[in-house]
Design a protein around this motif. Structure first.
Motif, PDB file in Angstrom:
ATOM      1  N   TYR A  36     -49.545  10.387-125.125  1.00  0.00           N
ATOM      2  CA  TYR A  36     -49.330   9.409-124.290  1.00  0.00           C
ATOM      3  C   TYR A  36     -50.407   8.556-124.073  1.00  0.00           C
ATOM      4  CZ  TYR A  36     -45.151  12.535-123.618  1.00  0.00           C
ATOM      5  OH  TYR A  36     -44.288  13.291-123.516  1.00  0.00           O
ATOM      6  N   ASP A  37     -50.152   7.296-123.177  1.00  0.00           N
ATOM      7  CA  ASP A  37     -50.915   6.221-123.125  1.00  0.00           C
ATOM      8  C   ASP A  37     -51.525   6.459-121.626  1.00  0.00           C
ATOM      9  OD1 ASP A  37     -51.000   2.778-122.549  1.00  0.00           O
ATOM     10  OD2 ASP A  37     -52.656   3.987-122.938  1.00  0.00           O
ATOM     11  N   LEU A  38     -52.045   7.635-121.491  1.00  0.00           N
ATOM     12  CA  LEU A  38     -52.751   7.978-120.395  1.00  0.00           C
ATOM     13  C   LEU A  38     -53.687   9.070-120.306  1.00  0.00           C
ATOM     14  CD1 LEU A  38     -51.124  10.916-119.755  1.00  0.00           C
ATOM     15  CD2 LEU A  38     -49.147   9.239-119.106  1.00  0.00           C
ATOM     16  N   VAL A  39     -54.473   9.269-119.180  1.00  0.00           N
ATOM     17  CA  VAL A  39     -55.222  10.411-119.089  1.00  0.00           C
ATOM     18  C   VAL A  39     -54.623  11.363-118.266  1.00  0.00           C
ATOM     19  CG1 VAL A  39     -57.634  11.256-118.916  1.00  0.00           C
ATOM     20  CG2 VAL A  39     -57.482   9.047-119.445  1.00  0.00           C
ATOM     21  N   PRO A  40     -54.506  12.709-118.848  1.00  0.00           N
ATOM     22  CA  PRO A  40     -53.718  13.379-117.847  1.00  0.00           C
ATOM     23  C   PRO A  40     -54.347  13.786-116.543  1.00  0.00           C
ATOM     24  CG  PRO A  40     -53.824  14.392-120.346  1.00  0.00           C
ATOM     25  CD  PRO A  40     -54.639  13.356-119.900  1.00  0.00           C
ATOM     26  N   GLU A  41     -53.404  14.069-115.571  1.00  0.00           N
ATOM     27  CA  GLU A  41     -54.179  14.519-114.154  1.00  0.00           C
ATOM     28  C   GLU A  41     -54.699  15.726-114.230  1.00  0.00           C
ATOM     29  OE1 GLU A  41     -53.775  13.344-110.986  1.00  0.00           O
ATOM     30  OE2 GLU A  41     -53.564  11.399-111.496  1.00  0.00           O
ATOM     31  N   PRO A  42     -55.758  15.978-113.336  1.00  0.00           N
ATOM     32  CA  PRO A  42     -56.427  17.097-113.436  1.00  0.00           C
ATOM     33  C   PRO A  42     -55.603  18.390-113.471  1.00  0.00           C
ATOM     34  CG  PRO A  42     -57.639  15.517-112.112  1.00  0.00           C
ATOM     35  CD  PRO A  42     -56.590  14.762-112.535  1.00  0.00           C
ATOM     36  N   LYS A  43     -54.556  18.308-112.366  1.00  0.00           N
ATOM     37  CA  LYS A  43     -53.679  19.373-112.121  1.00  0.00           C
ATOM     38  C   LYS A  43     -52.928  19.780-113.390  1.00  0.00           C
ATOM     39  CE  LYS A  43     -49.995  16.858-109.941  1.00  0.00           C
ATOM     40  NZ  LYS A  43     -50.319  15.514-109.143  1.00  0.00           N
ATOM     41  N   ILE A  44     -52.585  18.703-114.287  1.00  0.00           N
ATOM     42  CA  ILE A  44     -51.802  19.057-115.480  1.00  0.00           C
ATOM     43  C   ILE A  44     -52.983  20.050-116.524  1.00  0.00           C
ATOM     44  CG2 ILE A  44     -50.712  18.296-117.558  1.00  0.00           C
ATOM     45  CD1 ILE A  44     -49.879  15.711-116.281  1.00  0.00           C
ATOM     46  N   ALA A  46     -59.912  25.830-124.886  1.00  0.00           N
ATOM     47  CA  ALA A  46     -60.020  24.958-123.609  1.00  0.00           C
ATOM     48  C   ALA A  46     -61.092  24.004-123.787  1.00  0.00           C
ATOM     49  CB  ALA A  46     -60.374  26.267-122.533  1.00  0.00           C
ATOM     50  N   ILE A  47     -61.997  24.422-124.427  1.00  0.00           N
ATOM     51  CA  ILE A  47     -63.062  23.367-124.631  1.00  0.00           C
ATOM     52  C   ILE A  47     -62.831  22.418-125.164  1.00  0.00           C
ATOM     53  CG2 ILE A  47     -65.477  23.199-125.542  1.00  0.00           C
ATOM     54  CD1 ILE A  47     -66.111  26.010-125.317  1.00  0.00           C
ATOM     55  N   ARG A  48     -61.805  22.432-126.307  1.00  0.00           N
ATOM     56  CA  ARG A  48     -61.220  21.254-127.184  1.00  0.00           C
ATOM     57  C   ARG A  48     -60.579  20.429-126.183  1.00  0.00           C
ATOM     58  NH1 ARG A  48     -62.457  19.771-132.208  1.00  0.00           N
ATOM     59  NH2 ARG A  48     -60.431  19.193-133.462  1.00  0.00           N
ATOM     60  N   ILE A  49     -59.518  20.858-125.093  1.00  0.00           N
ATOM     61  CA  ILE A  49     -58.783  20.056-124.386  1.00  0.00           C
ATOM     62  C   ILE A  49     -59.844  19.417-123.559  1.00  0.00           C
ATOM     63  CG2 ILE A  49     -57.534  20.124-122.227  1.00  0.00           C
ATOM     64  CD1 ILE A  49     -56.427  22.588-123.591  1.00  0.00           C
ATOM     65  N   LEU A  50     -61.000  19.539-122.938  1.00  0.00           N
ATOM     66  CA  LEU A  50     -62.097  18.886-122.330  1.00  0.00           C
ATOM     67  C   LEU A  50     -62.499  17.745-123.132  1.00  0.00           C
ATOM     68  CD1 LEU A  50     -63.827  21.495-120.404  1.00  0.00           C
ATOM     69  CD2 LEU A  50     -61.921  20.009-119.453  1.00  0.00           C
ATOM     70  N   GLU A  51     -62.604  18.115-124.517  1.00  0.00           N
ATOM     71  CA  GLU A  51     -63.121  16.893-125.369  1.00  0.00           C
ATOM     72  C   GLU A  51     -62.094  15.960-125.505  1.00  0.00           C
ATOM     73  OE1 GLU A  51     -64.235  19.454-128.926  1.00  0.00           O
ATOM     74  OE2 GLU A  51     -66.208  17.928-128.860  1.00  0.00           O
ATOM     75  N   ALA A  52     -60.799  16.388-125.696  1.00  0.00           N
ATOM     76  CA  ALA A  52     -59.796  15.501-125.881  1.00  0.00           C
ATOM     77  C   ALA A  52     -59.507  14.544-124.750  1.00  0.00           C
ATOM     78  CB  ALA A  52     -58.396  16.168-126.115  1.00  0.00           C
ATOM     79  N   VAL A  53     -59.928  15.037-123.388  1.00  0.00           N
ATOM     80  CA  VAL A  53     -59.536  14.411-122.239  1.00  0.00           C
ATOM     81  C   VAL A  53     -60.681  13.143-122.096  1.00  0.00           C
ATOM     82  CG1 VAL A  53     -59.930  14.529-119.696  1.00  0.00           C
ATOM     83  CG2 VAL A  53     -58.374  16.150-120.879  1.00  0.00           C
ATOM     84  N   LYS A  54     -61.890  13.611-122.638  1.00  0.00           N
ATOM     85  CA  LYS A  54     -63.020  12.525-122.367  1.00  0.00           C
ATOM     86  C   LYS A  54     -62.691  11.537-123.732  1.00  0.00           C
ATOM     87  CE  LYS A  54     -67.895  11.948-123.053  1.00  0.00           C
ATOM     88  NZ  LYS A  54     -69.285  12.509-123.386  1.00  0.00           N
ATOM     89  N   ASP A  55     -61.874  11.893-124.930  1.00  0.00           N
ATOM     90  CA  ASP A  55     -61.637  10.936-125.669  1.00  0.00           C
ATOM     91  C   ASP A  55     -60.534   9.903-125.376  1.00  0.00           C
ATOM     92  OD1 ASP A  55     -60.169  10.451-128.429  1.00  0.00           O
ATOM     93  OD2 ASP A  55     -62.549  10.525-128.780  1.00  0.00           O
ATOM     94  N   LYS A  56     -59.711  10.717-124.565  1.00  0.00           N
ATOM     95  CA  LYS A  56     -58.560   9.720-124.339  1.00  0.00           C
ATOM     96  C   LYS A  56     -58.877   8.736-123.239  1.00  0.00           C
ATOM     97  CE  LYS A  56     -54.653   9.569-124.659  1.00  0.00           C
ATOM     98  NZ  LYS A  56     -53.947   8.729-125.539  1.00  0.00           N
ATOM     99  N   ALA A  57     -60.081   8.903-122.399  1.00  0.00           N
ATOM    100  CA  ALA A  57     -60.395   8.067-121.440  1.00  0.00           C
ATOM    101  C   ALA A  57     -61.137   6.605-121.996  1.00  0.00           C
ATOM    102  CB  ALA A  57     -61.429   8.752-120.572  1.00  0.00           C
TER     103      ALA A  57
END
Lengths: 141, 208
Positions: A71-79, A96-107
């Motif tokens: 999706y064209d968004l960075v997921p909310e912290p609650k998600i 879990a670590i990969r998810i954090l990496e993905a969030v940084k990449d999405k930004a």
């Protein structure tokens, strides 16, 4: 609508009914000129419910995350919190670590989003013992 | 040499008993009743070809078996992609005992894992980190360099052609020929409306 979804997901019924809220919302989030448009809160709630499934399995976690980053968004912290807790239930620290990496990449170029997300997730990270990629040194080459 | 083929040929002969066999010797063979399991079938061109092909196919299969293992495309594959954070399978599926004990420890509280252990768990599941995935290679320099090299080579080829291949230039390009040609065109009023003659001032005898 959510309570029904939660009840169905708790029963572990792998059927169209559980995924239907997702399908409906997917259509709505595509922005058709007609039909009900899903609000941001509904979108967030839907995904939080998805990851909060108590007996979520590894495939569903992967599918959820891989879909979410499309999706064209960075997921909310609650998600993300729900997703991290799902990783904990699956005993999967690496994801879990990969998810954090993905969030940084999405930004992407918006460098201020990731620090905000980490700040919001700090309690969860400390509770579950998840190290951020920065703490492990894998944010650099 | 025909041991392997014998049984097959024999059954072939039995199956093809009613089929049209071209040579008389073949018909003779069929009538002699060579059924399955006969160890020394008579020399026949068709049988020779069939058994030779069989042997070749078997050799091919043996050769291919010795080639290095191919990826099993019927199973989920591991891929590093920024669009797919969690691939279909972990990177390392065959775990050593140390890895297995680490995996056991992962089931407990993660606060008890050291940084190295957390990193080891990450590397078990994933090959590249996001920065490593995004890291560009200097391959473009090689590509550009090779492209320019071949362009240069082409230039060299063209020069050689100029010296050794192309014929002499027509005489219409030398001396005062082009000038005389142009004067003739203007005298003939070539393209007088919008073309060359329209640009020539005939009264003053010069270009407009």
């Amino acid at each position: 609508m959510f309570r029904a979804a939660v009840r169905l997901s708790v029963s572990g019924v792998r059927s169209l009914t559980r995924t239907q809220p997702g399908c409906q919302a997917l259509l709505a989030s595509r922005g058709y000129s007609h039909g009900k448009q899903e609000t941001d809160e509904e979108f967030d709630a839907r995904w939080v419910t998805y990851f909060n499934k108590p007996d979520i399995d590894a495939w569903e976690l992967r599918k959820g995350m891989n879909t979410l980053v499309c999706y064209d968004l960075v997921p909310e912290p609650k998600i993300l919190e729900a997703a991290l807790r799902a990783c904990r239930r699956l005993n999967d620290l690496a994801s879990a670590i990969r998810i954090l990496e993905a969030v940084k990449d999405k930004a992407g170029p918006h460098k201020d989003i990731y620090p905000y997300v980490i700040q919001e997730l700090k309690p969860v990270l400390e509770e579950l013992g998840i190290s951020t990629p920065e703490e492990l040194g894998i944010d650099k080459l | 040499m025909f041991h392997l083929a014998a049984g097959r040929v024999g059954s072939l002969a039995a199956k093809r008993a009613t089929a049209a066999l071209s040579t008389s010797s073949a018909r003779m063979m069929a009538s002699h009743g060579h059924g399955t399991g006969d160890t020394h079938p008579p020399f026949h061109q068709q049988q020779l070809l069939v058994s030779a092909l069989d042997k070749l196919r078997q050799d091919d299969r043996k050769r291919f078996r010795q080639v290095s293992t191919a990826v099993d495309m019927s199973k989920p594959l591991y891929t590093d992609s920024v669009d797919v954070p969690l691939p279909d399978r972990p990177y390392k599926e065959v775990l050593t005992d140390a890895d297995k004990s680490l995996k056991q420890k992962e089931k407990g509280p993660w606060n008890q894992l050291s940084k190295e252990e957390k990193l080891a768990l990450y590397r078990l599941k994933f090959l590249k980190t996001y920065p490593e995935m995004r890291h560009s290679t200097p391959e473009w320099k090689t590509v550009l360099g090779v492209a320019f090299f071949f362009l240069g080579l082409t230039g060299f080829v063209v020069w050689w052609q100029k010296v050794y291949v192309f014929p002499k230039r027509p005489r219409t390009f030398e001396g005062d020929w082009p000038e005389k040609q142009l004067k003739r065109m203007l005298d003939m009023r070539i393209n007088p409306v919008q073309g060359i003659s329209s640009k020539w001032d005939y009264e003053k005898g010069q270009w407009k």
